[in-house]
Design an enzyme around this catalytic site. Structure first.
Site, PDB file in Angstrom:
ATOM      1  N   TYR A  10       8.264 -15.029 -41.925  1.00 16.45           N
ATOM      2  CA  TYR A  10       7.612 -15.991 -41.032  1.00 16.45           C
ATOM      3  C   TYR A  10       6.362 -16.610 -41.661  1.00 16.45           C
ATOM      4  CZ  TYR A  10       6.782 -18.599 -36.885  1.00 16.45           C
ATOM      5  OH  TYR A  10       6.625 -19.664 -36.038  1.00 16.45           O
ATOM      6  N   TYR A  58       8.073 -22.111 -24.274  1.00 14.71           N
ATOM      7  CA  TYR A  58       6.643 -22.291 -24.045  1.00 14.71           C
ATOM      8  C   TYR A  58       6.293 -23.639 -23.401  1.00 14.71           C
ATOM      9  CZ  TYR A  58       5.029 -17.979 -26.186  1.00 14.71           C
ATOM     10  OH  TYR A  58       4.757 -16.657 -26.424  1.00 14.71           O
ATOM     11  N   LYS A  94       3.793 -24.192 -40.183  1.00 17.21           N
ATOM     12  CA  LYS A  94       2.717 -23.868 -39.237  1.00 17.21           C
ATOM     13  C   LYS A  94       1.341 -24.089 -39.863  1.00 17.21           C
ATOM     14  CE  LYS A  94       5.179 -22.820 -35.616  1.00 17.21           C
ATOM     15  NZ  LYS A  94       5.239 -23.809 -34.518  1.00 17.21           N
ATOM     16  N   PHE A 109      15.113 -32.746 -25.268  1.00 17.27           N
ATOM     17  CA  PHE A 109      16.337 -33.180 -25.931  1.00 17.27           C
ATOM     18  C   PHE A 109      17.445 -32.291 -25.403  1.00 17.27           C
ATOM     19  CE2 PHE A 109      18.125 -34.459 -30.337  1.00 17.27           C
ATOM     20  CZ  PHE A 109      18.487 -35.691 -29.848  1.00 17.27           C
TER      21      PHE A 109
HETATM   22  P1  NAD Z   1      12.413 -23.671 -27.307  1.00 16.46           P
HETATM   23  O1  NAD Z   1      13.613 -23.818 -28.159  1.00 16.46           O
HETATM   24  O2  NAD Z   1      12.493 -22.833 -26.082  1.00 16.46           O
HETATM   25  O3  NAD Z   1      11.918 -25.140 -26.805  1.00 16.46           O
HETATM   26  C1  NAD Z   1      11.972 -26.272 -27.611  1.00 16.46           C
HETATM   27  C2  NAD Z   1      11.773 -27.540 -26.790  1.00 16.46           C
HETATM   28  O4  NAD Z   1      11.797 -28.658 -27.675  1.00 16.46           O
HETATM   29  C3  NAD Z   1      12.856 -27.814 -25.733  1.00 16.46           C
HETATM   30  O5  NAD Z   1      12.262 -28.391 -24.594  1.00 16.46           O
HETATM   31  C4  NAD Z   1      13.744 -28.864 -26.412  1.00 16.46           C
HETATM   32  O6  NAD Z   1      14.446 -29.714 -25.505  1.00 16.46           O
HETATM   33  C5  NAD Z   1      12.697 -29.639 -27.168  1.00 16.46           C
HETATM   34  N1  NAD Z   1      13.218 -30.385 -28.320  1.00 16.46           N
HETATM   35  C6  NAD Z   1      13.823 -29.904 -29.441  1.00 16.46           C
HETATM   36  N2  NAD Z   1      14.111 -30.933 -30.283  1.00 16.46           N
HETATM   37  C7  NAD Z   1      13.674 -32.073 -29.682  1.00 16.46           C
HETATM   38  C8  NAD Z   1      13.678 -33.429 -30.033  1.00 16.46           C
HETATM   39  N3  NAD Z   1      14.159 -33.862 -31.193  1.00 16.46           N
HETATM   40  N4  NAD Z   1      13.154 -34.316 -29.147  1.00 16.46           N
HETATM   41  C9  NAD Z   1      12.657 -33.923 -27.946  1.00 16.46           C
HETATM   42  N5  NAD Z   1      12.616 -32.645 -27.568  1.00 16.46           N
HETATM   43  C10 NAD Z   1      13.112 -31.728 -28.431  1.00 16.46           C
HETATM   44  O7  NAD Z   1      11.245 -23.221 -28.265  1.00 16.46           O
HETATM   45  P2  NAD Z   1       9.907 -22.340 -28.096  1.00 16.46           P
HETATM   46  O8  NAD Z   1      10.166 -20.987 -28.658  1.00 16.46           O
HETATM   47  O9  NAD Z   1       9.331 -22.479 -26.744  1.00 16.46           O
HETATM   48  O10 NAD Z   1       8.984 -23.063 -29.163  1.00 16.46           O
HETATM   49  C11 NAD Z   1       8.014 -24.039 -28.833  1.00 16.46           C
HETATM   50  C12 NAD Z   1       6.860 -23.924 -29.820  1.00 16.46           C
HETATM   51  O11 NAD Z   1       6.249 -22.632 -29.651  1.00 16.46           O
HETATM   52  C13 NAD Z   1       7.310 -24.002 -31.282  1.00 16.46           C
HETATM   53  O12 NAD Z   1       6.342 -24.718 -32.011  1.00 16.46           O
HETATM   54  C14 NAD Z   1       7.334 -22.540 -31.720  1.00 16.46           C
HETATM   55  O13 NAD Z   1       7.157 -22.383 -33.107  1.00 16.46           O
HETATM   56  C15 NAD Z   1       6.137 -22.019 -30.931  1.00 16.46           C
HETATM   57  N6  NAD Z   1       6.110 -20.548 -30.791  1.00 16.46           N
HETATM   58  C16 NAD Z   1       7.209 -19.834 -30.391  1.00 16.46           C
HETATM   59  C17 NAD Z   1       7.136 -18.448 -30.325  1.00 16.46           C
HETATM   60  C18 NAD Z   1       8.341 -17.620 -29.927  1.00 16.46           C
HETATM   61  O14 NAD Z   1       8.355 -16.409 -30.163  1.00 16.46           O
HETATM   62  N7  NAD Z   1       9.335 -18.189 -29.299  1.00 16.46           N
HETATM   63  C19 NAD Z   1       5.943 -17.775 -30.619  1.00 16.46           C
HETATM   64  C20 NAD Z   1       4.825 -18.521 -30.950  1.00 16.46           C
HETATM   65  C21 NAD Z   1       4.911 -19.908 -31.050  1.00 16.46           C
END
Ligand code: NAD
Length: 385
Positions: A233, A52, A242, A73
């Protein structure tokens, strides 16, 4: 090097540089085709390299002409190992954005740390002056706080064990999985990692350093999902985090309301590196993909972020629910969608699994996150990693 996917459990340990670049190129084309909109112009994205956060970055840069500073990261390549997908995505994004005259820099390091926060502030002061939007899109397994304590997040229930159908991603079989309840320490740790404490901390330090413009906004991403997945969840450890994230948006609004407005956007369940790790959820996602694709309303991260910034947030009246949250899960939670998902959930077993789930779509999305199975990429060619 010829780069092939190496899948271990729910992760792929290699990434394809050309495939990741093509992915970004395709995302930019999609965004441009959707047309421009009047969104923020100087944006900090915390968690900008995949999922996202990356989709937000592409949408705001190529849809709203935003200069973007990303925090990620990710690992660089070594002699024998490819870099991580997020690293390649970011290099490609920076190249495409710079070629179009957009500012695009990325800081690679631990977003939870004071050092990275200070480096970010220095970069904003030097390059951008002030920013008008902060996106908080971290999905992290652990967090080390300033006294050196490391907290690890867990994906568990909160009170009772929970047993449900599960998709075994190693052999695509339907099994059952039991998720055990977390201890109080594990719940606290998950809230420390995935709750809103660090988000508030970012807003505090950015405000103190005077690098936020007047009327800036900040958005963090959340998930609720259907009742089916509540035990793992919404009512589980991640749900507690959350809830804390949501309360943090209220706290930011109370503290800085006149200067910065905080939002929670509740997004759709999608295949990302973070969501693959949650037990039971992949089966739900494969059924959901099947149902929503058949109904013509499936969206990926990029489509969701386009709808968020272009349709839900670009007018002066931002559309929220009564708790003040932006609902991008509106289509996922539609009654007709969930009725179909529930019906399949009851019927599904190993004899009919292929008929009822979008396994191909799941694996395609999975491989594509790492730059594989993308059209027009020659996977037999030697690539510079
Ligand atoms: P993802 O794993 O694709 O992305 C995570 C990002 O965080 C990456 O850019 C990574 O490099 C960065 N990151 C992780 N640890 C780090 C650190 N210590 N320092 C700096 N950067 C760091 O995850 P995603 O699914 O896109 O999730 C992003 C948000 O969206 C989360 O809060 C998640 O709960 C929320 N979300 C996800 C979904 C889903 O189905 N995937 C649905 C709704 C909400």
């Amino acid at each position: 090097m010829i780069v092939q996917p190496k899948v271990r459990g729910f992760i792929c340990t290699t990434a394809h540089p050309t495939g990741c670049r093509k992915n970004i190129e395709n995302q930019i084309i999609y965004t441009k085709n959707k047309g421009t909109f009047n969104g923020p112009k100087k944006v900090l994205i915390i968690g900008s390299s995949t999922g996202y956060g990356l989709a937000s970055r592409v949408t705001l840069a190529f849809g709203s002409g935003a200069d973007t500073l990303g925090i990620m990261f990710e690992k660089q390549a070594s002699e024998k190992r490819t870099a991580t997908a997020g690293y390649y995505n970011t290099k490609a994004f920076e190249e495409f954005a710079t070629n179009e005259g957009l500012y695009a820099k990325t800081i690679n390091g631990d977003a939870f740390s004071t050092e990275i926060k200070e480096q970010t502030i220095a970069t904003i002061k030097e390059d951008l002056g002030k920013i008008d939007c902060v996106i908080y899109s971290l999905a992290a397994p652990r967090r080390t706080v300033s006294d050196g304590t490391t907290y690890s997040s867990v994906l568990k229930t909160v009170e009772n064990p929970f047993t449900e159908k599960n998709l075994n991603l190693r052999n695509n079989e339907i099994t059952t999985a039991t998720i055990e309840p977390a201890t109080n320490e594990e719940i606290t740790a998950t809230v420390k990692v995935m709750g809103g404490e660090d988000w508030i901390n970012w807003i505090d330090v950015l405000t103190k350093a005077d690098v936020l413009s007047d009327n800036a906004m900040t958005i963090a991403y959340s998930y609720i999902g259907p009742e089916l997945t509540y035990p793992v969840y919404c009512n589980g450890t991640i749900g507690k985090a959350k809830e804390h994230l949501y309360n943090s948006s209220i706290e930011i609004n109370q503290k800085y309301g006149s200067k910065i407005k905080a939002y929670i956007s509740v997004n759709k369940a999608l295949v990302t590196q973070a969501s693959c790790a949650i037990p039971i959820v992949p089966l739900y996602i494969t059924i959901l993909y099947k149902v929503m694709k058949e109904m013509g309303i499936h969206e990926d991260c990029l489509m969701q972020m386009n709808r968020l910034f272009k349709d839900k947030m670009s007018s002066s009246e931002i559309e929220t629910d009564k708790e003040g949250r932006i609902r991008l899960d509106d289509w996922e939670l539609r009654e007709d969608v969930q009725d179909k998902v529930n019906d399949i959930w009851q019927k599904i077993n190993n004899d009919n699994v292929e008929q009822y789930i979008d396994l191909e779509g799941y694996w395609e999305a999975f491989y594509q996150m790492f730059g594989f199975k993308i059209e027009d990429v020659d996977y037999d060619a030697d690539v510079e990693i």
